[in-house]
Design an enzyme around this catalytic site. Sequence first.
Site, short mmCIF file in Angstrom:
data_model
loop_
_atom_site.label_atom_id
_atom_site.label_comp_id
_atom_site.label_asym_id
_atom_site.label_seq_id
_atom_site.Cartn_x
_atom_site.Cartn_y
_atom_site.Cartn_z
N CYS A 152 -1.90 3.53 1.62
CA CYS A 152 -2.28 2.42 0.74
C CYS A 152 -1.98 1.13 1.48
O CYS A 152 -0.83 0.68 1.53
CB CYS A 152 -1.52 2.48 -0.58
SG CYS A 152 -1.90 1.09 -1.68
N ASN A 183 -2.90 -2.08 0.96
CA ASN A 183 -2.45 -3.22 0.16
C ASN A 183 -1.02 -3.01 -0.32
O ASN A 183 -0.21 -3.94 -0.36
CB ASN A 183 -3.38 -3.41 -1.04
CG ASN A 183 -4.75 -3.92 -0.64
OD1 ASN A 183 -4.87 -4.81 0.18
ND2 ASN A 183 -5.79 -3.33 -1.21
N ASN A 186 -6.15 9.19 4.35
CA ASN A 186 -6.77 9.69 3.12
C ASN A 186 -8.29 9.69 3.35
O ASN A 186 -8.80 8.96 4.19
CB ASN A 186 -6.37 8.85 1.90
CG ASN A 186 -6.54 7.36 2.12
OD1 ASN A 186 -7.08 6.92 3.14
ND2 ASN A 186 -6.11 6.55 1.18
N ASN A 224 -12.11 8.78 -1.56
CA ASN A 224 -12.37 7.41 -1.95
C ASN A 224 -13.84 7.12 -1.68
O ASN A 224 -14.34 7.43 -0.60
CB ASN A 224 -11.49 6.45 -1.15
CG ASN A 224 -10.02 6.65 -1.41
OD1 ASN A 224 -9.47 6.10 -2.34
ND2 ASN A 224 -9.37 7.47 -0.57
N ARG A 249 -9.79 7.11 -5.12
CA ARG A 249 -9.33 8.45 -5.50
C ARG A 249 -8.02 8.38 -6.28
O ARG A 249 -7.04 7.84 -5.80
CB ARG A 249 -9.14 9.29 -4.22
CG ARG A 249 -8.63 10.70 -4.44
CD ARG A 249 -8.36 11.41 -3.13
NE ARG A 249 -7.24 10.83 -2.41
CZ ARG A 249 -6.58 11.44 -1.41
NH1 ARG A 249 -6.96 12.64 -1.01
NH2 ARG A 249 -5.58 10.85 -0.79
N CYS A 307 -9.14 -2.08 -2.08
CA CYS A 307 -8.57 -0.87 -1.49
C CYS A 307 -8.49 -1.10 0.01
O CYS A 307 -9.51 -1.16 0.70
CB CYS A 307 -9.44 0.35 -1.81
SG CYS A 307 -8.84 1.88 -1.05
N SER A 341 -7.23 0.73 2.54
CA SER A 341 -7.64 1.81 3.45
C SER A 341 -9.16 1.95 3.45
O SER A 341 -9.76 2.30 4.48
CB SER A 341 -6.96 3.12 3.07
OG SER A 341 -7.31 3.55 1.78
#
Length: 288
Positions: free
Chosen positions: A75, A77, A162, A195, A214, A222, A224
């Site tokens: 993640c 952020n 991810n 995602n 996701r 988001c 990533s």
Amino acid sequence: MSALANRDFVKMNGLGNEIVIVDLRREPSPITAAAARAAARYEPYDQLMALYPARENADASIRIYNNDGSEAGACGNGMRCVAALVSAQTGKTALDFETPAGLVSCWRAGDDLFTVDMGVPRFRWDEIPLAEEMADTRAIELEIGPRGAPVLHSPSVVSMGNPHAIFWVENPQGYDLAKIGPLLEHHPMFPQRANITLAKIAARDHVVIRTWERGAGLTKACGSAACATAVAAARLRRTDRKVTVTLPGGDLAIEWRASDDHVLMTGPVAYEHDGRFDAASFVDAGAA
């Protein structure tokens, strides 16, 4: 009793990506999926960042929970928010964190700006992962909608710790992502879900995106996904390796560094408030 009962937290955001941070380094205890969901009902968030003692020479080990109780591998952020918080506590301007995706380095890039080294993207079908072998993950065989006239098709797929699927469109706002996103997130092609991002190439140095995240749903940002989109666009030679990615919540600067293929993400963080989880919210959330 849940690890989160009566626990202090800090609420922050990265471009509107709502982040709750809880520091469990002094009293480490596992967080159940049920407790993560209960915490999201008490203090709505996209991701919960739980800090644990580092096993090696790092500032903390981090577990990342989505608001549906599932765990995330990355993640961006949230990492900026954690870096800002720990930097304010310690005075350090460069920090390292252990995450499910590996060791992540972060550093201050300006007032309320932090850079996160998101590591090396993965492109092989079984690293993303996909349910079946695809020789070229720059555009895989996947479509949604009527046969012969699909609404979306041929996404690029990338892992940034991810799984991400990026669909190239002319107008990311022109789709009902709240409806399409869950279908694609749970598509059989993605055994660990994915995602889902709609992306428009605005210029060689500018991409515009919206993402269904996701385990979290529609989000203003988001990190990533911004990284995955920047990498996917560069792989298709539609952009350079340094781009601005515009999300509903604002802009991120993304560089896919040529020297070592690491992806660097730079963006702002914002403090919202401190709080404490009410123990009553976790009465039935200790074991599931």
